[in-house]
Motif scaffolding. Structure first.
Motif, mmCIF file in Angstrom:
data_model
loop_
_atom_site.group_PDB
_atom_site.id
_atom_site.type_symbol
_atom_site.label_atom_id
_atom_site.label_comp_id
_atom_site.label_asym_id
_atom_site.label_seq_id
_atom_site.Cartn_x
_atom_site.Cartn_y
_atom_site.Cartn_z
ATOM 1 N N ARG A 61 0.836 -1.245 0.080
ATOM 2 C CA ARG A 61 -0.283 -0.417 0.415
ATOM 3 C C ARG A 61 0.434 1.100 -0.162
ATOM 4 O O ARG A 61 0.623 2.539 -0.268
ATOM 5 N N ALA A 370 -1.613 9.589 -4.425
ATOM 6 C CA ALA A 370 -0.567 10.645 -3.659
ATOM 7 C C ALA A 370 0.066 11.151 -4.290
ATOM 8 O O ALA A 370 0.944 12.422 -4.066
ATOM 9 N N HIS B 31 -17.001 15.868 1.919
ATOM 10 C CA HIS B 31 -16.113 15.157 1.355
ATOM 11 C C HIS B 31 -15.666 13.793 1.709
ATOM 12 O O HIS B 31 -15.429 12.840 0.903
ATOM 13 N N VAL B 33 -14.344 12.670 4.413
ATOM 14 C CA VAL B 33 -13.120 11.794 4.668
ATOM 15 C C VAL B 33 -12.324 12.803 5.781
ATOM 16 O O VAL B 33 -12.780 13.861 6.243
ATOM 17 N N TYR B 106 -3.052 10.104 1.746
ATOM 18 C CA TYR B 106 -3.520 9.248 -0.362
ATOM 19 C C TYR B 106 -3.632 7.889 -0.005
ATOM 20 O O TYR B 106 -3.151 7.269 -1.174
ATOM 21 N N ASP B 109 -7.154 3.938 4.376
ATOM 22 C CA ASP B 109 -8.107 2.731 3.508
ATOM 23 C C ASP B 109 -9.814 4.365 3.595
ATOM 24 O O ASP B 109 -10.110 4.175 1.733
ATOM 25 N N PHE B 112 -9.212 6.638 0.698
ATOM 26 C CA PHE B 112 -9.265 6.064 -0.971
ATOM 27 C C PHE B 112 -10.794 5.602 -1.222
ATOM 28 O O PHE B 112 -11.244 5.546 -2.629
ATOM 29 N N ALA B 114 -13.604 7.182 -0.663
ATOM 30 C CA ALA B 114 -14.327 8.366 -0.617
ATOM 31 C C ALA B 114 -14.208 9.133 -1.758
ATOM 32 O O ALA B 114 -14.785 9.837 -2.730
ATOM 33 N N LEU B 115 -12.861 8.547 -2.574
ATOM 34 C CA LEU B 115 -13.010 8.651 -4.077
ATOM 35 C C LEU B 115 -13.315 7.344 -4.965
ATOM 36 O O LEU B 115 -13.105 7.781 -5.895
ATOM 37 N N LEU B 117 -12.597 4.688 -4.977
ATOM 38 C CA LEU B 117 -11.005 3.824 -5.147
ATOM 39 C C LEU B 117 -10.713 2.075 -4.563
ATOM 40 O O LEU B 117 -10.953 2.496 -3.163
ATOM 41 N N PRO B 119 -9.032 0.293 -1.268
ATOM 42 C CA PRO B 119 -7.934 0.076 -0.725
ATOM 43 C C PRO B 119 -7.294 -0.979 -0.670
ATOM 44 O O PRO B 119 -7.486 -1.963 0.085
#
Lengths: 545, 155
Positions: A61, A370, B31, B33, B106, B109, B112, B114-115, B117, B119
């Protein structure tokens, strides 16, 4: 035996080998593989380690963070025990390398363009620098052989190149490439899917690409062609010996002026002597001049193979400005190989542009969550505080990036020397680079940046960010510091890589380049190494005459 | 708070960094986060300073100088103004500070998810990429040769 220190200190001596290769990267691996069929006793000394696929960042990660840590392209930031420092304070371009089995191919994008035919004839065509002592057509069979061993994805028929046949289908255009292609067609400019050393099908025992995305800091899937998984397994099976964690301090010479072997530090830090009938240096455009200059002796007071005074000079590093744009829809981001296509629209010289030579436009996909934040923050695009989240959501997976790969012409004052203070962990003096961007290159960059803005606008970018003044973005390819040529007064090695001064000393890495072209260098470095290896094999009967 | 032996930062530096992180990347209900001062994220930041540790300490020393003492004790408005002034100075120190915060934020988890994506690490699942529109290449295929055949090898 005379050493740089002028002493004959007792030290363990290894069994003599026929061929000693210093460095296991792109060129060292290729030359080892090619020479293996001679059945000579071949040894390669590598200062770094083997890197296991499980060690690559995309296993974890923290994959994005590690590109700024143990997989950073800069040896100074990476600072592994196997790295040596480089004083690059007096250069706007920084050094990129990797010290381990595979060398820089472990840490490259695998963008795999060849040099163009005109790149070998810059004096004849454009009146600058010098012609190479070899040409494209001489190297063409070696390009093809190298493509076969490495495995190259691409598409035949590019009008900007002589016809050649990549071994696998190209990487997907994806959404990002489609955007770029639409923009280029709108402008009427050339583009073509890049040659990329990534397996898009299963290839020679390697698994196919599954779009991990972060090709540069190593491929956990093994789809990226780094030489630790292409040339080296074959060379080892053919009998070549590769010793890791062995750092060479100097090349020694005998009373006949021939290379007699090397002094190196073994994995325990013990200083040893490795005798050899022939020495081949494959340590890159920084490591090679460092080694030659550190091998100065009473016989060779200015450094080994340096009667011309050219060792360390003519450093070329490919200034490479990158222009970012943002669109209003999600594209590929970091979920595919980073590079997708190139344009050679501005590659060949056009005097009306105000500079000679030219550049490749390299089209990149985006980056990860990131890294998008980190690079955008550093460039001032991403705010801190209350507006951070809204702004970030307009950027993630919505970026396009065009790189301008400028041909860097040789200039004697751009050079590698030995730093008077800095040393590596074994106490070996470290290299220093002094480099400035020429006016021709600056004009080329300005032209490329302006064209990139046109492309990004045509692609629908609502926001475009130019590189800040003085920020050139590495790669910092390492070329030109032990140039090849016919004239011993102006070159270090001859037209097939043999030192003019020391008849059993060869150089096969990017340091022998006469000019740099406007392309990533690995393909041509390897083709040249295979060509030199073939010359060695054909001339064995009188190789040192 | 993270173990000081791991972080190598003083308690004062840790307090200032956490307050600063909350201003740099604040929590957002809109958002969904957390902020960068979230306990788990902040622990990751401190644990992962690595090669940026000294640069972050420099940034914190500058912040303390600008605050005239403990940054963490400033009132909200003054803290935000001071932080933004420091961050606006830019340079390698601020870049390192930003990297230290963002590389951990970034990869959390919750961020991620929330975006939108997954994790997870890229390997071994990888990603699916559509081929794109290869018919666009038809406009280029018919172009005349562009390379210069100086040696006549392309005949």
């Amino acid at each position: 035996m005379t050493t740089a220190s002028g002493t004959s200190a007792p030290r363990p001596t290894d069994e003599i080998v026929d061929v000693l290769i210093i460095g296991s990267g792109a060129s060292g691996a290729a030359v080892a593989w090619s020479l293996a069929d001679t059945r000579m006793k071949i040894l390669c000394l590598e200062q770094g380690d083997w890197i296991k696929p499980t060690e690559f960042p995309t296993n974890g990660r923290d994959w994005e963070a590690r590109r700024y840590a143990d997989f950073d392209i800069s040896p100074n930031r990476r600072a592994r025990a196997t790295d040596y420092p480089v004083n690059d304070d007096n250069s706007p371009m920084k050094v990129a390398n990797f010290n381990g089995v595979g060398g820089g191919t472990v840490l490259y994008t695998a963008h795999f363009p060849r040099m163009h035919p005109s790149d070998f004839r810059v004096k004849t065509l454009d009146g600058v620098a010098d012609d190479w002592p070899v040409d494209y057509w001489t190297l063409e069979p070696y390009f093809a052989e190298n493509d076969r061993v490495m495995g190259v994805a691409g598409l035949a028929g590019d009008p900007s190149y002589p016809l050649h046949q990549p071994t696998m289908p190209p990487v997907p255009l994806g959404r990002t490439g489609t955007r770029y292609a639409q923009a280029m067609n709108k402008l009427g400019w050339h583009w073509w899917p890049s040659d990329i050393a990534v397996a898009t099908t299963e290839y020679d025992g390697r698994a196919k690409c599954i779009n991990l995305g972060h090709c540069t800091p190593g491929c956990a899937q093994g789809a990226k062609a780094s030489v630790d998984i292409t040339y080296w397994p074959q060379a080892l099976r053919a009998g070549v010996e590769l010793r890791t964690r062995c750092r060479v301090r100097e090349i020694t010479t005998n009373e006949h002026g021939m290379a007699s072997g090397v002094v190196y530090y073994d994995p325990s830090g013990v200083e040893r002597f490795q005798p050899a009938e022939m020495v081949i240096v494959a340590a890159n455009g920084i490591g090679t001049p460092r080694l030659l200059l550190n091998s100065a002796s009473a016989q060779h007071p200015n450094g080994l193979a340096n009667s011309s005074g050219q060792v360390g000079r003519n450093l070329m590093v490919h200034p490479w400005p990158q222009i970012y744009g943002y669109i209003d829809e999600e594209v590929d981001g970091d979920r595919a190989p980073m590079t997708v296509m190139w344009s050679k629209e501005f590659y060949e010289t056009d005097p009306s542009r105000g500079f000679v030579r030219g550049y490749t436009l390299q089209f990149a996909r985006g980056t990860g969550p990131a890294n998008e934040a980190i690079t955008s923050m550093a460039a001032g695009r991403l705010p801190w505080g209350r507006d951070h989240h809204r702004a970030y959501r307009t950027m993630l997976y919505r970026s396009l990036r065009v790189g301008v790969a400028c041909e860097d012409l040789p200039e004697a004052h751009n050079r590698v020397t030995i730093d008077p203070i800095l040393k590596d962990s074994h106490g070996i003096p470290a290299p220093r680079i002094d480099y400035t961007v020429s006016e021709n290159t600056q004009r080329m960059m300005d032209h490329g940046i302006a064209r990139s803005v046109e492309i990004l606008k045509a692609a629908g970018c609502h926001t475009i960010h130019l590189p800040p003044p003085g920020v050139l973005n590495s790669p910092g390819h390492l070329l030109g510091t032990a140039r090849m040529g016919h004239d011993p007064d102006h070159s270090v090695v001859n037209g097939w890589g043999r030192s003019h001064d020391v008849k059993n000393l060869f150089i096969v890495d990017g340091s022998i380049w006469v000019t740099s072209g406007g392309v990533n260098p690995t393909s041509t470095i390897q083709a040249l190494a295979l060509y030199i290896a073939d010359n060695i094999k054909q001339r064995l009967a009188n190789l040192f005459d | 708070m993270p173990d000081q032996a791991v972080s190598d930062l003083t308690p004062g530096e840790l307090r200032d960094l956490r307050r600063l992180a909350a201003i740099m990347v604040p929590a957002s209900t809109e958002h969904r986060v957390p902020g960068a001062d979230d306990e788990a994220i902040f622990a990751d930041i401190v644990r992962s300073l690595g090669r940026d540790r000294e640069a972050v300490r420099k940034a914190l020393a500058l912040l303390r100088e600008m605050a005239g003492g403990d940054f963490s004790r400033l009132d909200a408005a003054t803290a935000e103004t001071t932080a933004m002034e420091m961050l606006a100075r830019g340079g390698s120190t601020v870049t390192a500070l930003g990297r230290a915060v963002l590389q951990c934020y970034y990869r959390d988890d919750r961020v991620f998810i929330a975006l939108g994506l997954e994790p997870r690490a890229p390997f071994p699942k990888g990603h699916q990429v559509e081929q794109g529109d290869w018919t666009l290449l038809d406009a280029v295929r018919g172009r005349p040769r562009m390379w210069r055949d100086v040696d006549g090898g392309g005949r």
